[in-house]
Design an enzyme around this catalytic site. Structure first.
Site, mmCIF file in Angstrom:
data_model
loop_
_atom_site.group_PDB
_atom_site.id
_atom_site.type_symbol
_atom_site.label_atom_id
_atom_site.label_comp_id
_atom_site.label_asym_id
_atom_site.label_seq_id
_atom_site.Cartn_x
_atom_site.Cartn_y
_atom_site.Cartn_z
ATOM 1 N N ARG A 96 5.559 -9.069 19.949
ATOM 2 C CA ARG A 96 5.479 -10.253 20.437
ATOM 3 C C ARG A 96 4.320 -11.015 20.291
ATOM 4 O O ARG A 96 3.315 -10.234 19.885
ATOM 5 C CB ARG A 96 5.604 -10.241 21.893
ATOM 6 C CG ARG A 96 4.605 -9.314 22.685
ATOM 7 C CD ARG A 96 4.850 -8.842 24.014
ATOM 8 N NE ARG A 96 3.994 -8.194 24.836
ATOM 9 C CZ ARG A 96 2.761 -8.569 25.173
ATOM 10 N NH1 ARG A 96 2.299 -9.781 25.095
ATOM 11 N NH2 ARG A 96 1.968 -7.592 25.526
ATOM 12 N N THR B 100 11.648 -7.332 14.816
ATOM 13 C CA THR B 100 12.920 -7.634 14.999
ATOM 14 C C THR B 100 13.467 -8.880 14.964
ATOM 15 O O THR B 100 14.565 -9.330 15.137
ATOM 16 C CB THR B 100 13.709 -6.833 16.149
ATOM 17 O OG1 THR B 100 13.311 -7.455 17.341
ATOM 18 C CG2 THR B 100 13.370 -5.233 16.086
ATOM 19 N N HIS C 211 24.476 1.770 9.401
ATOM 20 C CA HIS C 211 25.386 2.344 9.966
ATOM 21 C C HIS C 211 25.919 1.136 10.795
ATOM 22 O O HIS C 211 25.466 0.157 11.260
ATOM 23 C CB HIS C 211 24.948 3.197 10.917
ATOM 24 C CG HIS C 211 24.296 4.457 10.287
ATOM 25 N ND1 HIS C 211 25.014 5.544 9.691
ATOM 26 C CD2 HIS C 211 23.194 4.725 10.269
ATOM 27 C CE1 HIS C 211 24.325 6.592 9.157
ATOM 28 N NE2 HIS C 211 23.360 6.184 9.527
ATOM 29 N N ASN D 149 0.713 -1.255 -0.032
ATOM 30 C CA ASN D 149 0.053 -0.085 -0.013
ATOM 31 C C ASN D 149 1.003 1.348 -0.131
ATOM 32 O O ASN D 149 2.075 1.032 -0.021
ATOM 33 C CB ASN D 149 -0.826 -0.067 1.310
ATOM 34 C CG ASN D 149 -2.407 0.384 1.003
ATOM 35 O OD1 ASN D 149 -2.516 1.428 0.196
ATOM 36 N ND2 ASN D 149 -3.427 -0.397 1.132
#
Length: 226
Positions: A216, A201, A153, A122
């Site tokens: 979670r 993550t 980085h 979208n």
């Protein structure tokens, strides 16, 4: 011995074939006009896109028309929205059939990006694939999502360098809510639902609802209908 291929059809015959297809298609007139414009004015062999700036599209491999900026959900669409597709020299983009990406999405490929058939991305989505990003079939991605497989980085914590890049995998039939962020190393299992605004993550198993920052599992045995 392989037989030599015949001459490629001329641009005129290609346009005529697509015009006949557009006339038979039940799509709205506005979409038909956009597709017609894109088919006539795009470079041969490139993606079908009339509202997108793109570079390196010769490195796109696709099973069928790849719609970028047309024939997509117009939720939050604003006049003048323009996206971008940038494929660097070392990058490759592999697209399944009937993939539709909204006008203002921005995609940069320095590594490998694969998007499965019937996936919808979208408005405002941003994807950076500097290693490997795999998005399965039938995935629905809400507005303003962000997928980054690269931190961009170098980071050192307590004298130990952290991994800068890692692959991202989104399995088939995953629903990603609006404004979600998927960072390097993310793996989302088949059929799962990621709540809006989540930051993913790590590994999310199949068939669950996950949310939060970091995301979670909130519920199991979940399913959804496109």
């Amino acid at each position: 011995m392989a037989q030599a291929s015949g001459p490629r059809p001329g641009l005129g015959s290609v346009v005529k074939r697509h015009v006949r297809w557009l006339r038979r298609s039940p799509m709205p007139v506005r979409d038909a006009a956009q597709v017609g414009f894109a088919l006539v004015f795009r470079r041969r062999g490139h993606l079908v896109a009339s509202t997108v700036r793109y570079r390196g599209a010769r490195r796109v491999v696709h099973d069928g028309p790849f719609y970028f900026g047309i024939l997509c959900n117009r939720l939050f669409h604003a006049p003048g929205d323009r996206g971008a597709l940038l494929i660097h020299d070392a990058g490759t983009l592999v697209i399944g059939a009937d993939v539709k990406i909204a006008a203002s999405a921005r995609i940069t490929v320095g590594g490998h990006l694969a998007i499965g058939s019937h996936t919808r991305i979208n408005h405002g989505a941003k994807i950076l694939a500097n290693t490997v990003v795999t998005i399965g079939e039938g995935v629905a991605m809400g507005p303003e999502c962000l997928i980054l497989d690269d931190d961009l980085h170098d980071l050192t914590v307590a004298g130990v360098p952290r991994t800068k890049r890692a692959a991202i995998t989104v399995a088939d039939r995953v629903w990603i809510g609006s404004r979600c962020t998927l960072l390097k190393g993310t793996e989302i299992g088949e059929g799962s639902i990621i709540a809006a605004g989540s930051v993913v993550t790590g590994v999310i198993p199949a068939g669950v609802v996950a949310g939060g920052s970091p995301a979670r599992v909130l519920a199991t045995a979940a399913s959804w209908t496109p």
